[in-house]
Motif scaffolding. Sequence first.
Motif, PDB file in Angstrom:
ATOM      1  N   GLU A 509       0.831  -1.202   0.000  1.00 41.64           N
ATOM      2  CA  GLU A 509       0.000   0.000   0.000  1.00 41.64           C
ATOM      3  C   GLU A 509       0.869   1.257   0.000  1.00 41.64           C
ATOM      4  O   GLU A 509       0.572   2.238  -0.681  1.00 41.64           O
ATOM      5  N   ALA A 510       1.969   1.206   0.749  1.00 41.20           N
ATOM      6  CA  ALA A 510       2.897   2.343   0.804  1.00 41.20           C
ATOM      7  C   ALA A 510       3.915   2.304  -0.331  1.00 41.20           C
ATOM      8  O   ALA A 510       4.750   3.205  -0.440  1.00 41.20           O
ATOM      9  N   ARG A 511       3.846   1.247  -1.161  1.00 44.22           N
ATOM     10  CA  ARG A 511       4.772   1.055  -2.282  1.00 44.22           C
ATOM     11  C   ARG A 511       6.229   1.029  -1.799  1.00 44.22           C
ATOM     12  O   ARG A 511       7.117   1.574  -2.439  1.00 44.22           O
ATOM     13  N   SER A 512       6.461   0.327  -0.698  1.00 44.57           N
ATOM     14  CA  SER A 512       7.759   0.361  -0.041  1.00 44.57           C
ATOM     15  C   SER A 512       8.357  -1.035   0.096  1.00 44.57           C
ATOM     16  O   SER A 512       7.654  -1.995   0.437  1.00 44.57           O
ATOM     17  N   LEU A 513       9.673  -1.140  -0.157  1.00 47.07           N
ATOM     18  CA  LEU A 513      10.443  -2.363   0.085  1.00 47.07           C
ATOM     19  C   LEU A 513      11.770  -1.943   0.707  1.00 47.07           C
ATOM     20  O   LEU A 513      12.611  -1.343   0.037  1.00 47.07           O
ATOM     21  N   GLU A 514      11.959  -2.258   1.981  1.00 48.92           N
ATOM     22  CA  GLU A 514      13.116  -1.763   2.723  1.00 48.92           C
ATOM     23  C   GLU A 514      13.883  -2.905   3.375  1.00 48.92           C
ATOM     24  O   GLU A 514      13.294  -3.813   3.970  1.00 48.92           O
ATOM     25  N   LEU A 515      15.195  -2.820   3.262  1.00 49.93           N
ATOM     26  CA  LEU A 515      16.103  -3.688   4.006  1.00 49.93           C
ATOM     27  C   LEU A 515      16.428  -2.961   5.305  1.00 49.93           C
ATOM     28  O   LEU A 515      17.043  -1.888   5.293  1.00 49.93           O
ATOM     29  N   LEU A 516      16.016  -3.537   6.453  1.00 47.20           N
ATOM     30  CA  LEU A 516      16.156  -2.856   7.736  1.00 47.20           C
ATOM     31  C   LEU A 516      17.522  -3.139   8.343  1.00 47.20           C
ATOM     32  O   LEU A 516      17.660  -3.793   9.382  1.00 47.20           O
ATOM     33  N   VAL A 517      18.535  -2.637   7.661  1.00 44.43           N
ATOM     34  CA  VAL A 517      19.923  -2.732   8.106  1.00 44.43           C
ATOM     35  C   VAL A 517      20.504  -1.335   8.028  1.00 44.43           C
ATOM     36  O   VAL A 517      20.287  -0.616   7.036  1.00 44.43           O
ATOM     37  N   ASP A 518      21.255  -0.906   9.075  1.00 48.25           N
ATOM     38  CA  ASP A 518      21.715   0.481   9.094  1.00 48.25           C
ATOM     39  C   ASP A 518      22.742   0.743   8.002  1.00 48.25           C
ATOM     40  O   ASP A 518      23.419  -0.150   7.513  1.00 48.25           O
ATOM     41  N   ALA A 519      22.849   2.022   7.650  1.00 50.43           N
ATOM     42  CA  ALA A 519      23.677   2.432   6.513  1.00 50.43           C
ATOM     43  C   ALA A 519      25.142   2.085   6.720  1.00 50.43           C
ATOM     44  O   ALA A 519      25.843   1.732   5.761  1.00 50.43           O
ATOM     45  N   ALA A 520      25.633   2.180   7.939  1.00 50.90           N
ATOM     46  CA  ALA A 520      27.045   1.878   8.192  1.00 50.90           C
ATOM     47  C   ALA A 520      27.351   0.412   7.906  1.00 50.90           C
ATOM     48  O   ALA A 520      28.398   0.080   7.320  1.00 50.90           O
ATOM     49  N   GLU A 521      26.443  -0.465   8.302  1.00 52.30           N
ATOM     50  CA  GLU A 521      26.649  -1.891   8.047  1.00 52.30           C
ATOM     51  C   GLU A 521      26.585  -2.185   6.553  1.00 52.30           C
ATOM     52  O   GLU A 521      27.379  -2.970   6.024  1.00 52.30           O
ATOM     53  N   LEU A 522      25.670  -1.532   5.848  1.00 48.76           N
ATOM     54  CA  LEU A 522      25.584  -1.739   4.409  1.00 48.76           C
ATOM     55  C   LEU A 522      26.846  -1.250   3.709  1.00 48.76           C
ATOM     56  O   LEU A 522      27.353  -1.881   2.776  1.00 48.76           O
ATOM     57  N   ALA A 523      27.393  -0.120   4.183  1.00 48.70           N
ATOM     58  CA  ALA A 523      28.640   0.399   3.601  1.00 48.70           C
ATOM     59  C   ALA A 523      29.786  -0.579   3.833  1.00 48.70           C
ATOM     60  O   ALA A 523      30.635  -0.772   2.948  1.00 48.70           O
ATOM     61  N   ARG A 524      29.808  -1.207   5.013  1.00 47.28           N
ATOM     62  CA  ARG A 524      30.851  -2.195   5.291  1.00 47.28           C
ATOM     63  C   ARG A 524      30.725  -3.391   4.349  1.00 47.28           C
ATOM     64  O   ARG A 524      31.716  -3.903   3.827  1.00 47.28           O
ATOM     65  N   ARG A 525      29.500  -3.809   4.096  1.00 48.18           N
ATOM     66  CA  ARG A 525      29.281  -4.947   3.204  1.00 48.18           C
ATOM     67  C   ARG A 525      29.692  -4.616   1.770  1.00 48.18           C
ATOM     68  O   ARG A 525      30.205  -5.476   1.052  1.00 48.18           O
ATOM     69  N   VAL A 526      29.456  -3.377   1.371  1.00 44.62           N
ATOM     70  CA  VAL A 526      29.885  -2.967   0.034  1.00 44.62           C
ATOM     71  C   VAL A 526      31.394  -3.095  -0.094  1.00 44.62           C
ATOM     72  O   VAL A 526      31.924  -3.588  -1.105  1.00 44.62           O
ATOM     73  N   SER A 527      32.120  -2.671   0.921  1.00 44.36           N
ATOM     74  CA  SER A 527      33.593  -2.719   0.877  1.00 44.36           C
ATOM     75  C   SER A 527      34.119  -4.150   0.861  1.00 44.36           C
ATOM     76  O   SER A 527      35.233  -4.398   0.402  1.00 44.36           O
ATOM     77  N   GLU A 528      33.321  -5.085   1.356  1.00 45.19           N
ATOM     78  CA  GLU A 528      33.747  -6.479   1.408  1.00 45.19           C
ATOM     79  C   GLU A 528      33.209  -7.305   0.242  1.00 45.19           C
ATOM     80  O   GLU A 528      33.484  -8.504   0.165  1.00 45.19           O
ATOM     81  N   ALA A 529      32.473  -6.676  -0.655  1.00 44.59           N
ATOM     82  CA  ALA A 529      31.848  -7.418  -1.749  1.00 44.59           C
ATOM     83  C   ALA A 529      32.902  -8.035  -2.666  1.00 44.59           C
ATOM     84  O   ALA A 529      33.915  -7.397  -2.980  1.00 44.59           O
ATOM     85  N   PRO A 530      32.706  -9.275  -3.100  1.00 40.08           N
ATOM     86  CA  PRO A 530      33.654  -9.911  -4.017  1.00 40.08           C
ATOM     87  C   PRO A 530      33.592  -9.255  -5.385  1.00 40.08           C
ATOM     88  O   PRO A 530      32.600  -8.601  -5.733  1.00 40.08           O
ATOM     89  N   PRO A 531      34.634  -9.396  -6.193  1.00 39.64           N
ATOM     90  CA  PRO A 531      34.601  -8.824  -7.540  1.00 39.64           C
ATOM     91  C   PRO A 531      33.528  -9.502  -8.385  1.00 39.64           C
ATOM     92  O   PRO A 531      33.159 -10.658  -8.119  1.00 39.64           O
ATOM     93  N   PRO A 532      33.024  -8.815  -9.392  1.00 39.63           N
ATOM     94  CA  PRO A 532      31.997  -9.427 -10.245  1.00 39.63           C
ATOM     95  C   PRO A 532      32.549 -10.624 -11.001  1.00 39.63           C
ATOM     96  O   PRO A 532      33.752 -10.733 -11.233  1.00 39.63           O
TER      97      PRO A 532
END
Length: 565
Positions: A509-532
Amino acid sequence: MATGLRKGLTSYGDAGFSLFLRKAFIKAAGYSDDALDRPIIGITDTASDFNPCHGNAPQLIEAVRRGVMLSGGLPMAFPTISIHESFAHPTSMYLRNLMAMDTEELVRAQPMDAVVLIGGCDKTLPAQIMGAVSAGIPAIVLPVGPMVVGHHRGEVLGACTDCRRLWGQHRAGRVDEAEIETISGRLAPSVGTCMVMGTASTMACMIEAMGLSLPHSAAIPAPHAERLRCGEATGRVAVEMARRGGPAPATLVTEASIRNAMVVLQAIGGSTNGLVHLTAVAGRAGLRLDLEAFDAIGREVPVLVDLKPSGDHYMEHLHHAGAVPRLLRELAPFLDLDAPTVLGGTLRDYADAAEEVPGQTVIRSRDNPLKSTGGMAVLRGNLCPGGAVIKHAAATPILLRHTGRAVVFESVQDMTERVDDPSLDVNADDILVLRNAGPKGAPGMPEAGYLPIPRKLAQAGVKDMVRISDARMSGTAFGTIVLHVTPESAVGGPLALVRTGDTIALDVEARSLELLVDAAELARRVSEAPPPAAAPARGYAKLFHDTVLQADRGCDFDFLTSEGR
């Protein structure tokens, strides 16, 4: 402007010799000068032993030939690629752009004054229209038509909504091996496309609403004599189009017709694939499909067509209820009825010719809709900044607002290997997440978004769960399924950052899809992401990987859009 055999002469450095040689060779097939001086109508031949959906293509070609010759034209059939959803590895979507290129180049390379595009199965009609828009000559679409319904133990069956439902019962142990084998012989009782509102039927309805095919052409069952008469009429109109020099598809694919198609897509509870294909068709005409506009239409336009998987009936019932023209009349307040059509008039002519069928309940009135809002919604959020789609008309209402724990599958293969493992840590309130199933990641964006319910849950009676992926799903499928998450995980989209145990919140109804993980943790995961993963080294696989666009751009190749690379 050159016409007939004089169009697109092979380059020998001598135009007169080019025409002389062309005539000499075509006369080897027995043609007379009288025949060769008439308007030439190309007819695409998409028949294949691997494509039962197009099993009536030879008969339709003959019907079109008859219509062309009765109108004084010369019919010339030519083969193109044939794609069937179930006989295309890794997925039919992977081959759609190849078929579009094939159609475009053959239409452009061979001398024809107009072309009849015969097709049906899922990716065929959008591929053909994409190619025809780019090729630029007058074109008219003739769908192969839907199958008739099947029957099993007194129940009406339809491929492939009921095949998914019954296979789910088989996985849960409620239908045994012998019965599921019997059912497999009854789900598809004739040639033609799926008889539910899957992708093939969705595309046929939208194409008719865009004025690219004749009235009633979307829903006539494939085996019916009326389908052949529609073929003959299509041949006649193709000759008329050739004589008046239009309209070319690009003049019919306009902002108005795209919006009309979006209205119809919402009102029929159509396939989510239809949105991807419509976006690609629009891109060939230099238009951008606005996802927010599509969502706004869905809030205003109700579902009026009572067909599976959103309702109860089948395409032959839609045909007998008055089909697309009757639906257009009901949707008139939402449509631009001044949009042009292949007949040279406007869409208003289609709606005005609608048949009133007393007592029919398949096409609902606006004051008695099947669903009060349209079939699909567009979601936004930190998990899908480029958008995602849910077919909420075919979802479980209680799950449309749901917060749950993510259970992540890394790929289609990973899902296949683990989803039925008795030790899988999963419960009915969890959210199944599939990644690396998008345009580049899979490749080809397979219809894997219809993640199966884990066997141990299916055996316990669970029939639906929230499922999220960057894949597509069949228009025949149903459930609370979020699709087309953009950008996909394989190009660094947020879906790549989800971990099993994370919390995801869905609010349709709100047209929303959210991952409830804080931005700092997501930034850390980005830095640890394997190469494509390494890109393919050669051939069509390399071309696809290097140039395919995301779902919000229709998954076309970047260099094939009107904007170019």
